[in-house]
Design an enzyme around this catalytic site. Structure first.
Site, PDB file in Angstrom:
ATOM      1  N   GLY A  18      -3.104  -1.833  17.144  1.00  0.00           N
ATOM      2  CA  GLY A  18      -2.166  -2.000  16.045  1.00  0.00           C
ATOM      3  C   GLY A  18      -1.824  -0.672  15.404  1.00  0.00           C
ATOM      4  O   GLY A  18      -2.593   0.300  15.499  1.00  0.00           O
ATOM      5  N   ALA A  19      -0.667  -0.629  14.738  1.00  0.00           N
ATOM      6  CA  ALA A  19      -0.191   0.642  14.187  1.00  0.00           C
ATOM      7  C   ALA A  19       0.352   0.482  12.769  1.00  0.00           C
ATOM      8  O   ALA A  19       1.235   1.220  12.351  1.00  0.00           O
ATOM      9  CB  ALA A  19       0.895   1.223  15.097  1.00  0.00           C
ATOM     10  N   GLY A  28     -13.784  -7.482   8.714  1.00  0.00           N
ATOM     11  CA  GLY A  28     -13.032  -7.123   7.529  1.00  0.00           C
ATOM     12  C   GLY A  28     -13.773  -7.447   6.256  1.00  0.00           C
ATOM     13  O   GLY A  28     -13.540  -6.824   5.210  1.00  0.00           O
ATOM     14  N   LYS A  82       0.806  -1.223   0.000  1.00  0.00           N
ATOM     15  CA  LYS A  82       0.000   0.000   0.000  1.00  0.00           C
ATOM     16  C   LYS A  82       0.842   1.277   0.000  1.00  0.00           C
ATOM     17  O   LYS A  82       0.422   2.289  -0.562  1.00  0.00           O
ATOM     18  CB  LYS A  82      -0.965  -0.001   1.178  1.00  0.00           C
ATOM     19  CG  LYS A  82      -2.055  -1.064   1.059  1.00  0.00           C
ATOM     20  CD  LYS A  82      -3.066  -0.957   2.178  1.00  0.00           C
ATOM     21  CE  LYS A  82      -4.164  -2.001   2.030  1.00  0.00           C
ATOM     22  NZ  LYS A  82      -5.217  -1.868   3.062  1.00  0.00           N
ATOM     23  N   ASN A 115      -4.751   1.873  -1.618  1.00  0.00           N
ATOM     24  CA  ASN A 115      -5.199   0.502  -1.885  1.00  0.00           C
ATOM     25  C   ASN A 115      -5.774   0.372  -3.291  1.00  0.00           C
ATOM     26  O   ASN A 115      -6.262  -0.693  -3.669  1.00  0.00           O
ATOM     27  CB  ASN A 115      -6.253   0.056  -0.862  1.00  0.00           C
ATOM     28  CG  ASN A 115      -7.607   0.704  -1.092  1.00  0.00           C
ATOM     29  OD1 ASN A 115      -7.693   1.853  -1.546  1.00  0.00           O
ATOM     30  ND2 ASN A 115      -8.666  -0.016  -0.778  1.00  0.00           N
ATOM     31  N   ARG A 120       2.350  -2.586  19.931  1.00  0.00           N
ATOM     32  CA  ARG A 120       3.403  -3.381  20.561  1.00  0.00           C
ATOM     33  C   ARG A 120       4.724  -2.630  20.581  1.00  0.00           C
ATOM     34  O   ARG A 120       5.599  -2.943  21.384  1.00  0.00           O
ATOM     35  CB  ARG A 120       3.541  -4.719  19.830  1.00  0.00           C
ATOM     36  CG  ARG A 120       2.338  -5.642  20.029  1.00  0.00           C
ATOM     37  CD  ARG A 120       2.378  -6.841  19.111  1.00  0.00           C
ATOM     38  NE  ARG A 120       2.070  -6.463  17.728  1.00  0.00           N
ATOM     39  CZ  ARG A 120       2.109  -7.309  16.705  1.00  0.00           C
ATOM     40  NH1 ARG A 120       2.449  -8.574  16.900  1.00  0.00           N
ATOM     41  NH2 ARG A 120       1.804  -6.904  15.490  1.00  0.00           N
ATOM     42  N   ALA A 160       6.409   1.345  20.641  1.00  0.00           N
ATOM     43  CA  ALA A 160       6.163   2.780  20.753  1.00  0.00           C
ATOM     44  C   ALA A 160       6.577   3.512  19.488  1.00  0.00           C
ATOM     45  O   ALA A 160       5.940   4.498  19.079  1.00  0.00           O
ATOM     46  CB  ALA A 160       6.916   3.347  21.951  1.00  0.00           C
ATOM     47  N   ALA A 161       7.624   3.022  18.822  1.00  0.00           N
ATOM     48  CA  ALA A 161       8.093   3.663  17.594  1.00  0.00           C
ATOM     49  C   ALA A 161       7.038   3.619  16.503  1.00  0.00           C
ATOM     50  O   ALA A 161       6.952   4.526  15.667  1.00  0.00           O
ATOM     51  CB  ALA A 161       9.376   2.989  17.106  1.00  0.00           C
ATOM     52  N   ASP A 207     -10.223   2.379   1.365  1.00  0.00           N
ATOM     53  CA  ASP A 207     -10.375   1.799   2.706  1.00  0.00           C
ATOM     54  C   ASP A 207     -11.018   2.803   3.657  1.00  0.00           C
ATOM     55  O   ASP A 207     -11.792   2.434   4.547  1.00  0.00           O
ATOM     56  CB  ASP A 207      -9.010   1.397   3.286  1.00  0.00           C
ATOM     57  CG  ASP A 207      -8.479   0.087   2.719  1.00  0.00           C
ATOM     58  OD1 ASP A 207      -9.296  -0.734   2.268  1.00  0.00           O
ATOM     59  OD2 ASP A 207      -7.250  -0.105   2.744  1.00  0.00           O
TER      60      ASP A 207
END
Length: 278
Positions: free
Chosen positions: A127-128, A238, A67, A88, A152, A154-155, A104
């Site tokens: 999630g990121a 989804g 993407k 997308n 999960r 921080a970055a 999306d």
């Protein structure tokens, strides 16, 4: 008969239901000569693949992990795709150039609104990754004052801050160990891969008024979705998003209104475990 081709690109891609949905739409709309397939394609392979496509190619649906790369191969990018840093959708224009968009976001707004999400609510995103980018933009369009991203790393949250600024929503970050503290939002969006959120199913204390959008659809229901549904929450999957974003792609690829009912029947047939019938 003029041939028009489209496909979904990604890796892995064998599980994708996009061909079922788009081909059902072509049949219902009477678009003879149109076909839609799957192509296994890693992000690094995307530029060469797109460059090698003939004039019969009308459009491409791009899923993970391509993407972000889709933006680089486009000659023009929609403002929303540029804001979130992901596309997308690649649309072939009459002059042969490619236009990148992100359906999306509009799809996510549609499914959340249909589930009863009111403007201005609180939003938690689990999630990121790439889908989290779309979730931030959807939250902004739904009038959320702020979004908490539980990640999960921080970055990974820091990587989303430019996206939040671009779409105009305040972003707060939280560690994965603190996920249970943020499950009381009006909307919870899970964007993590299969299995990652499973341990949370037995830990979260859901509010019945919460709407859960789980970006997965295979297998379904996920443990997270099952726990939310058992608590009385409204749950969308989804698969709901896949249909909503496909409608936007269909119309950009073909230039005709999408036969949404036929495309929805294809999704419903999958849910029932039946072969799809146009």
């Amino acid at each position: 008969m003029t041939v028009h081709r489209a496909a979904v690109l990604g890796k892995p891609i064998a599980h994708s239901l996009s061909p079922v949905i788009h081909n059902a739409g072509y049949a219902a709309a009477g678009l003879a000569g149109w076909s839609y397939t799957r192509i296994e394609c890693a992000a690094a392979e995307l530029p060469a693949l797109v460059a090698g496509l003939g004039p019969e190619w009308a459009g491409l649906s791009v899923t993970m992990p391509g993407k972000e790369t889709a933006l680089a191969v486009a000659d023009e990018v929609s403002p929303v795709a540029a804001a979130v840093g992901a596309a997308n959708t690649l649309v072939r224009r009459p002059d042969g150039s490619w236009y990148a968009d992100n359906t999306d976001i509009t799809g996510m707004v549609e499914v959340l609104t249909s589930a009863g999400v009111a403007p201005g609510g609180t939003v938690t995103v689990l999630g990121a990754g790439g889908t989290a980018r779309a979730a931030l933009a959807a939250a902004a369009r739904l009038g959320a004052a702020s979004v908490t991203v539980v990640a999960r790393r921080a970055a990974a949250v820091d990587e989303l801050r430019p996206v939040a600024r671009a779409v105009g929503v305040a972003l707060a970050g939280a560690g994965w160990a603190d996920a249970t503290a943020h499950a009381g939002a009006d909307v919870v969006v899970s964007t993590v891969p299969k299995g990652v959120a499973d341990p949370l199913a037995g830990e979260l204390r859901w509010r019945p008024s919460t709407v859960l959008f789980d970006a997965l659809y295979d297998p379904w229901p996920t443990p997270l979705a099952a726990s939310a549904r058992a608590a009385g929450c409204r749950v969308v999957s989804g698969l709901d998003l896949l249909l909503a974003q496909a409608v936007g792609q269909f119309e950009q690829f073909t230039g005709v209104p999408a036969p949404r009912a036929a495309m929805a029947r294809a999704v419903a047939a999958h849910r029932a475990g039946l072969p799809w019938l146009a």
